[in-house]
Scaffold this active site. Structure first.
Site, PDB file in Angstrom:
ATOM      1  N   GLU A 112      -3.743  -0.194  -0.873  1.00  0.00           N
ATOM      2  CA  GLU A 112      -3.304   2.132  -0.445  1.00  0.00           C
ATOM      3  C   GLU A 112      -4.286   2.953  -0.322  1.00  0.00           C
ATOM      4  O   GLU A 112      -4.476   2.825  -1.585  1.00  0.00           O
ATOM      5  CB  GLU A 112      -1.649   2.465  -0.600  1.00  0.00           C
ATOM      6  CG  GLU A 112      -1.683   3.313  -0.870  1.00  0.00           C
ATOM      7  CD  GLU A 112      -1.354   4.707   0.852  1.00  0.00           C
ATOM      8  OE1 GLU A 112      -2.336   5.204   1.578  1.00  0.00           O
ATOM      9  OE2 GLU A 112      -0.415   3.761   1.288  1.00  0.00           O
ATOM     10  N   ASP A 137       0.252  -2.401   8.052  1.00  0.00           N
ATOM     11  CA  ASP A 137       1.275  -1.821   7.525  1.00  0.00           C
ATOM     12  C   ASP A 137       0.788  -0.577   8.038  1.00  0.00           C
ATOM     13  O   ASP A 137       0.828   0.722   6.374  1.00  0.00           O
ATOM     14  CB  ASP A 137       2.330  -1.481   6.655  1.00  0.00           C
ATOM     15  CG  ASP A 137       3.585  -0.729   6.407  1.00  0.00           C
ATOM     16  OD1 ASP A 137       3.604  -0.030   7.740  1.00  0.00           O
ATOM     17  OD2 ASP A 137       4.293  -0.967   5.237  1.00  0.00           O
ATOM     18  N   GLY A 181      -8.867   0.596   3.485  1.00  0.00           N
ATOM     19  CA  GLY A 181      -8.471  -1.077   4.045  1.00  0.00           C
ATOM     20  C   GLY A 181     -10.013  -1.184   4.397  1.00  0.00           C
ATOM     21  O   GLY A 181     -10.097  -3.171   4.389  1.00  0.00           O
ATOM     22  N   GLN A 231      -4.917  13.507   3.274  1.00  0.00           N
ATOM     23  CA  GLN A 231      -3.709  14.162   4.121  1.00  0.00           C
ATOM     24  C   GLN A 231      -2.856  14.805   3.300  1.00  0.00           C
ATOM     25  O   GLN A 231      -2.953  15.184   2.464  1.00  0.00           O
ATOM     26  CB  GLN A 231      -2.966  12.501   4.696  1.00  0.00           C
ATOM     27  CG  GLN A 231      -2.488  11.938   3.429  1.00  0.00           C
ATOM     28  CD  GLN A 231      -2.038  10.677   4.244  1.00  0.00           C
ATOM     29  OE1 GLN A 231      -2.228   9.868   5.489  1.00  0.00           O
ATOM     30  NE2 GLN A 231      -1.424   9.185   2.540  1.00  0.00           N
TER      31      GLN A 231
END
Length: 420
Positions: free
Chosen positions: A232, A289, A265, A157
């Site tokens: 993450e 999150d 994840g 990203q």
């Protein structure tokens, strides 16, 4: 005259080859998206190029707009595209339309890598630019940002950190607001403490996402926490947060109780659920999150972590009395997403308790939910929550307290009805 100039250089585009080679196909697509954005076409030119052997070699196009112009050039031999959108903002602010059009064009060309530039032009222009995020195709929210303090295109990203007058340092991922120094407590305190205070003594927690460190910092305020696994996907998010967002994570990213896992994840949870053999491998709290399941630019990095299959795997990783917490999106701007996720949670867990909080950076009322087979956040009244806050010496809270706890779950009728 005031105007906004947006540019994008796109590389390794994975769109159909015809979109880079065929002026007819390109025209149909570009005209449709321009009109859909609300801009007004007053003229056009699409010119195809040929290689020495007569084969197609790319297209240059220009649309004259009542608001200014759009220009595109394709390099099919390099799978590359350059995009330029310019709008005049003298009598009307067309910035949101231009931003939406550029995001749609980038998404449709599907580049593996791209870089964008935003230039405010004309009288009154400064180094501040209005950064907009589309909440829906028709509504945007934004704030002025200074030139980026840091930005990079990671393998996953585009990451950007910039200063703003009202929010302090702001992190954006793929152009989407994630967190800011001055309002992060609205989101992070409400994501963490309603479930953590409802639990009699959480020891082990799993956070999927959360690379800014804000949710880890809030969890570590509970003295019973022995270990947090921070899963993450993108290590570059953590790297930039360490350097620029210390006011958010307060050093939590380097606390010895925080174990870092750089992994998708969905894959991590599936593998952990299959391998778990005793309670030492289970969690008392799981916090999702995450980025949104579908970004404005088409990014869907976190989409798998909103599926029923993933939620089932999370349930298998919870200790008895454990709970999962996740955000559901805006009940006003994303009612279908809110309802669908609530229904999925209801299909997996015995108890699902949605709640809401207004997040200033997101420009909207935001939905969250606590899901469990036995933990009920409404079982404790304000006195009990106050006692637990005192017993655990949970301090430095700017939003959450014993009275806010129950108020979070007092839903307006239109929210109660979503997915019920």
């Amino acid at each position: 005259m005031q105007g906004l100039h947006l540019t994008a250089d796109c590389y390794d585009c994975r769109c159909p080859p015809a979109l880079l080679l065929d002026p007819v196909r390109l025209r149909q697509f570009v005209v449709e998206q321009t009109l859909r954005s609300g801009l007004t076409i007053v003229g056009e030119k699409f010119h195809p190029f040929q290689s020495a052997d007569g084969s197609p070699a790319g297209v240059t196009c220009a649309l004259l707009l009542a608001e200014s112009h759009l220009a595109i050039h394709t390099w099919p031999e390099r799978q590359a595209v350059t995009l330029d959108v310019y709008v005049c903002n003298f009598t009307e602010d067309n910035s949101a339309k231009a931003s939406a059009l550029l995001d749609t064009l980038i998404s449709s060309f599907a580049p593996a890598r791209w870089q964008t530039h935003r230039l405010q032009r004309g009288s009154g222009a400064s180094d501040q630019t209005l950064a907009l995020e589309q909440l829906t195709p028709h509504t945007a929210y934004g704030t002025q940002l200074a030139p980026p303090l840091a930005q990079m295109q990671s393998p996953f990203q585009h990451i950007e950190i910039a200063d703003s007058a009202e929010f302090g340092k702001v992190m954006r991922l793929d152009g989407v607001f994630m967190t800011s120094e001055r309002d992060e407590f609205f989101y992070h305190e409400c994501l963490v403490h309603p479930a953590a205070l409802s639990h009699p003594g959480p020891r082990r927690a799993l956070i999927i996402g959360g690379g800014d460190g804000g949710s880890s910092e809030e969890l570590l305020k509970h003295p019973s926490i022995e270990q947090i696994t921070l899963c993450e996907l993108d290590p570059m998010v953590i790297q930039l947060a360490r350097l620029h967002l210390q006011q958010i994570h307060q050093g939590a990213l380097d606390d010895p109780r925080v174990r870092h896992v750089a992994q998708d994840g969905f894959a991590y949870v599936q593998e952990a659920a299959n391998a778990a053999t005793d309670q030492q491998q289970l969690y008392d709290l799981i916090l999702l999150d995450l980025t949104d399941p579908q970004g404005a630019n088409g990014s869907a990095l976190a989409a798998d972590c909103y599926t029923s299959e993933f939620l089932q795997a999370c349930r298998a990783l919870l200790n008895p009395g454990g709970a999962l917490v996740m955000h559901l999106g805006s009940p006003f701007h994303h009612p279908q997403r809110f309802a669908l996720l609530r229904q999925r949670l209801n299909s997996v867990f015995s108890q699902v308790h949605p709640y809401t909080v207004h997040v200033p950076l997101y420009g909207a009322l935001w939905g969250m939910a606590i899901a469990s087979d036995s933990l009920d956040p409404l079982r404790l009244d304000s006195h009990a929550i106050a006692c637990r806050l005192g017993d655990r010496a949970v301090g430095e809270l700017q939003y959450y307290n014993e009275n806010v706890h129950s108020a979070l779950f007092a839903l307006p009728n239109f929210v109660q009805n979503l997915g019920a």
